[in-house]
Enzyme design. Structure first.
Site, PDB file in Angstrom:
ATOM      1  N   ASP A   1       0.648  -1.167   0.002  1.00 29.93           N
ATOM      2  CA  ASP A   1       0.081   0.016   0.075  1.00 29.93           C
ATOM      3  C   ASP A   1       1.011   1.393  -0.025  1.00 29.93           C
ATOM      4  O   ASP A   1       1.806   1.341   0.962  1.00 29.93           O
ATOM      5  CB  ASP A   1      -0.896   0.197   1.338  1.00 29.93           C
ATOM      6  CG  ASP A   1      -2.068   0.940   1.285  1.00 29.93           C
ATOM      7  OD1 ASP A   1      -2.111   1.999   0.240  1.00 29.93           O
ATOM      8  OD2 ASP A   1      -2.750   1.169   1.960  1.00 29.93           O
TER       9      ASP A   1
ATOM     10  N   ASP B   1      -3.238   2.582  -5.745  1.00 28.82           N
ATOM     11  CA  ASP B   1      -2.102   2.494  -4.779  1.00 28.82           C
ATOM     12  C   ASP B   1      -2.015   1.334  -3.933  1.00 28.82           C
ATOM     13  O   ASP B   1      -1.302   1.313  -2.955  1.00 28.82           O
ATOM     14  CB  ASP B   1      -2.693   3.762  -3.805  1.00 28.82           C
ATOM     15  CG  ASP B   1      -3.830   3.770  -3.203  1.00 28.82           C
ATOM     16  OD1 ASP B   1      -4.448   2.688  -3.508  1.00 28.82           O
ATOM     17  OD2 ASP B   1      -3.983   4.480  -2.068  1.00 28.82           O
ATOM     18  N   GLU B   2      -2.613   0.197  -4.331  1.00 29.40           N
ATOM     19  CA  GLU B   2      -2.466  -0.814  -3.637  1.00 29.40           C
ATOM     20  C   GLU B   2      -2.364  -2.230  -4.300  1.00 29.40           C
ATOM     21  O   GLU B   2      -2.969  -2.356  -5.460  1.00 29.40           O
ATOM     22  CB  GLU B   2      -3.328  -1.167  -2.402  1.00 29.40           C
ATOM     23  CG  GLU B   2      -4.854  -1.152  -2.977  1.00 29.40           C
ATOM     24  CD  GLU B   2      -5.791  -1.261  -1.688  1.00 29.40           C
ATOM     25  OE1 GLU B   2      -5.350  -1.693  -0.569  1.00 29.40           O
ATOM     26  OE2 GLU B   2      -6.927  -0.503  -1.868  1.00 29.40           O
TER      27      GLU B   2
END
Length: 351
Positions: free
Chosen positions: A5, A103-104
């Site tokens: 993350d 973002d992950e």
């Protein structure tokens, strides 16, 4: 399995473009104008220290942090940065990468010491993109995802069957991935307020409240159980949505009708590229000052914009007359191809 993350991703990308902002409270949202109606997309840790969070009205965030730097959203820049990060993850020897968003991602790698692999990933991402990330280690996808929160910022944390209840047991159910405010309130009415209480619940006792699929799933979630496989099958969108926040409230039926028609046209442009029929619609209405309601329905499968619009207008008939409308949103849900990944999110089970 690992959950990667990126830390304060959008704000971090903006700081890379403007190094002079490092260490300052940075807020990203809307067109960067707090006098307009918009919400915070993300905030740097310096701004979060003042209570600023995603989804907060931009004008309120500006009041909380008068000296904050407020920037407009730049989707293309974030997409470009995300693609670079995912490329780094995929380049690691033996890595299977399941992307969850900008973002992950989950990363599966066989063999080796998980903490050592996590540190190597952090260093590789930092070297190639200058972005920091936190990594959760777990023996299920759910535990890896939850573990990441304990590693932030730029740290590593491990959650497994052995320490799950020790770490999570006394925490409120809302701390679980896939449990929001509404579900946690419904669980509380059943006398279930903590993760340990949910883990100990009889799945059958949750069925009357949540149904035969989601009831057992929430009990499973309380135990941190689920899939142990990282699946890199390309993600397929279940639906497309658009929404508009109006700078002035809509009060006339004709204006609401026109705004909805425009939204429907944009949504159907997105759907057309998928070449899959629409089978459900959800209309989101935010009344002034800030009360949000949704109206949804299943519809006969169709790819005809006119038919979808007709159903959307039927939903719009439920809008309360006389109440000023601050925001309208429309989501079209499509049929899913047989080859698509099943159980993409924990709230749909499968993990």
């Amino acid at each position: 399995m690992l959950h990667v993350d990126l830390d304060q991703f959008i704000a971090a990308v903006e700081v890379l473009r403007r190094p002079e902002l490092a260490g300052k409270p940075v807020i990203v949202g809307g067109r960067g104008d707090p006098t307009e109606r918009a919400v915070v997309s993300t905030a740097s840790y310096e701004a979060r220290a003042y209570g600023v969070g995603s989804g907060m009205p931009l004008r309120i965030a500006a009041r909380k942090v008068p000296d904050a730097v407020i920037l407009p959203v730049d989707h293309e820049a974030y997409l470009d940065a995300s693609e670079k990060v995912m490329a780094v993850l995929r380049s690691q020897p033996g890595a299977t990468v399941q992307v969850l968003g900008w973002d992950e991602a989950f990363v599966g790698i066989e063999g080796g010491v998980p903490e050592d692999i996590a540190r190597q990933l952090q260093l590789a991402v930092l070297a190639e993109t200058r972005l920091h990330c936190s990594i959760g280690i777990g023996d299920t996808l759910v535990r890896a995802k939850v573990a990441t929160g304990f590693g932030k910022p730029a740290g590593i944390f491990r959650l497994t069957e052995g320490n799950w209840l020790h770490v999570m047991g006394d925490r409120p159910t809302i701390d679980l991935w896939g449990v929001g405010k509404a579900v946690s309130r419904r669980l509380a009415t059943l006398g279930i307020k903590t993760v340990a209480e949910l883990a100990a619940a009889n799945p059958a006792d949750l069925v009357p409240e949540f149904g035969p699929k989601m009831g057992p799933w929430y009990a499973q979630l309380g135990r941190g159980e689920g899939s142990r496989v990282v699946d890199d099958t390309p993600w397929v969108a279940r639906g497309h949505s658009r929404e508009t926040t109006f700078q002035r409230d809509l009060t006339e039926a004709a204006d609401i009708d026109g705004a909805l028609r425009e939204l429907a046209a944009h949504v159907m442009d997105d759907v057309a590229a998928e070449e899959r029929p629409v089978v459900g619609l959800t209309l989101k209405v935010r009344y002034a000052p800030f009360t949000t309601t949704t109206y949804g329905r299943k519809i006969p499968a169709t790819s005809a914009p006119a038919e979808v619009l007709a159903h959307a207008l039927e939903l719009a008939a439920k809008i309360e007359p006389g109440r000023p409308v601050r925001l309208l949103g429309l989501r079209a849900e499509m049929t899913m191809p047989e080859s698509s990944r099943q159980g993409h999110t924990p709230t749909r089970s499968g993990w």
